[in-house]
Design an enzyme around this catalytic site. Structure first.
Site, PDB file in Angstrom:
ATOM      1  CG  ASP A  52      -1.786   1.140   1.409  1.00  8.16           C
ATOM      2  OD1 ASP A  52      -1.666   2.079   0.624  1.00  8.16           O
ATOM      3  OD2 ASP A  52      -2.610   1.109   2.341  1.00  8.16           O
TER       4      ASP A  52
ATOM      5  CG  ASP B 205      -2.694   3.383  -3.228  1.00 12.02           C
ATOM      6  OD1 ASP B 205      -3.823   2.978  -3.536  1.00 12.02           O
ATOM      7  OD2 ASP B 205      -2.371   3.715  -2.083  1.00 12.02           O
ATOM      8  CD  GLU B 206      -4.992  -0.689  -0.696  1.00 13.84           C
ATOM      9  OE1 GLU B 206      -5.317  -1.789  -0.260  1.00 13.84           O
ATOM     10  OE2 GLU B 206      -5.690   0.331  -0.609  1.00 13.84           O
TER      11      GLU B 206
END
Length: 430
Positions: free
Chosen positions: A105, A196-197
């Site tokens: 993350d 973003d993860e």
DNA sequence: GCGGATCAG
DNA sequence: ATGGCTGATCCGC
């Protein structure tokens, strides 16, 4: 009685609107002062009024649940406990500690990208978004209570020096692409959750190289990896050992709100039963099995035992596609109709990019009081072009307008969704 | 299948 | 003055 009502309302405000210090970087700030400012800039707004209404509904749900609870007998509970114990034994047999799962993350992703491109921002409180809504904030800003999903105008009251940078999705997508190339080196089957993860299965990678990378959040399953990724932020790492003892110890101390799938409402319902962490959760499982749906309590059960998926699923096929837009009050029929057309054009274009079709068209409306409504129609065949969609879309809108007539629809949002219908024949038509 | 709600990011 | 957007899922009809 009077007092009871008032205090319920105040509590309602706190649970739904108040600062959420769940996030990293939110430790040790002046919650009372921040909540006071949030409250003052919210009170009396239509948004706030609607939040109060929703909160009241949640309170009623809880009341209903408590009445049900009062009717449960000792006998009942005993029987439920036996079933819970049987299931726990069964689940225990399936525990798999052989996999190594990582959840990655990016910290304050959008803000980090903007700070990279504009280093002066590094020393300032900044957030990405607009006066209407923020996507994320850097750690400077978080000290003031400024966080994601907060409107910029409230953030500005909390932190007058806040710099708000407009979102630049193309840029974030480009960085995300770079990051994903790195993920693929470690696990070619990694699963992205957002820009973003991602979840990665590190098991094979670690078999090949023997060194343990201590740069990541690591756990034996996806549920735990996700929680671990929140620990020791920013720049800290966390590895949960692959033993049952370590897992159980970790899980028992976990607040229920940290669990993926337990949001504000579920948390409040559980709290009403005296359950705030996963130890309580396991202690009250028999009761939960009587008060919640099967899907819900099975999930609670898995969580309380520290179990989760040990294999990352391959990317699933998409089931729906939608587009919606917020605007200042719109009440004129002609304007609404031309917006409807525009949305259909956008949707058709997006569908075309992926070569998709769908059978169910859903209209979404939000009026100026923030009340949301959806109206759907399922066709016997799949559609994809602007004209096909618009033909249904405009009728859905007209039906709603006729429903409200002679009052106009005073809208602040309109949207359309196209869905693949369930059942036989769905596959080939999609 | 429909509509409201919840949840995540 | 300004309180988002997209996708998934669940529950109770």
């Amino acid at each position: 009685m009077e007092n009871g009502v008032i205090s319920t309302k105040a509590e309602g405000f706190l649970s739904r609107m108040a600062l959420n210090d769940n996030k990293a970087g939110m430790e040790g700030l002046d919650r009372d002062k921040i909540n006071k400012i949030i409250m003052e800039s919210s009170k009396g707004s239509r948004f706030y009024e609607n939040e109060l209404k929703k909160e009241e509904q949640v309170n009623q749900r809880i009341e209903k649940m408590m009445l049900q609870k009062a009717k449960i007998t000792e006998q009942h509970l005993k029987k439920a406990q036996a079933q819970v114990d049987r299931m726990a034994t069964e689940l225990e047999r399936s525990r798999d500690l052989s996999r190594v799962i990582v959840h990655v993350d990016m910290d304050a992703f959008y803000a980090a990208v903007e700070m990279r491109d504009c280093p002066e921002l590094k020393d300032k409180p900044m957030a990405v978004g607009s006066m209407s809504m923020l996507s994320t904030s850097n750690y400077h800003a978080r000290k003031y209570g400024v966080r994601a999903a907060m409107p910029g105008f409230i953030a500005k009251k909390l932190c007058p020096d806040l710099v708000i940078v407009p979102t630049n999705f193309d840029k974030y997508r480009a960085v995300s692409k770079e990051i994903r190339e790195i993920f693929a080196e470690y696990d070619p089957h990694f699963q992205p959750l957002s820009l973003d993860e991602a979840y990665l299965d590190f098991t094979d990678h670690l078999d090949q190289r023997q060194s343990w990378p201590d740069t990541l959040r690591i756990a034996p399953n996806m549920m735990l990896a996700k929680v671990c990724s929140d620990k020791n932020k920013p720049n800290g790492q966390y590895r949960l050992p692959s033993t049952k003892e370590a897992v159980m110890d970790f899980v028992q101390n976990l607040p229920v709100r940290k669990i993926c799938g337990i949001g504000k409402v579920s948390e409040k319902m559980l709290n009403a039963l005296g359950i705030s962490n996963c130890f309580h959760l396991s202690q009250q499982m028999a009761l939960l099995s009587l008060l919640f749906s099967e899907t819900a309590w099975h999930h609670f059960m898995q969580v309380s035992l520290g179990l989760g998926s040990t294999h990352i699923p391959r990317h699933e096929e998409r089931k729906s596609m939608s587009t919606e837009r917020t605007f200042r009050e719109m009440s004129k029929t002609e304007e609404q109709l031309s917006l409807c057309r525009e949305l259909c054009e956008d949707l058709a274009e997006d569908l075309k990019k992926e070569g998709l079709k769908g059978k169910t068209v859903t209209l979404k409306l939000k009026n100026v009081k923030f009340e949301v409504k959806t109206r759907a129609l399922t066709l016997p065949y799949a559609v994809a072009t602007v004209d096909e969609i618009f033909a249904v879309a405009k009728d859905l809108l007209k039906t709603e307008r006729d429903n409200e007539s002679p009052l106009p629809l005073r809208l602040r949002l309109m949207g359309y969704r196209l869905e693949k219908a369930e059942g036989l024949g769905g596959e080939q038509d999609w």
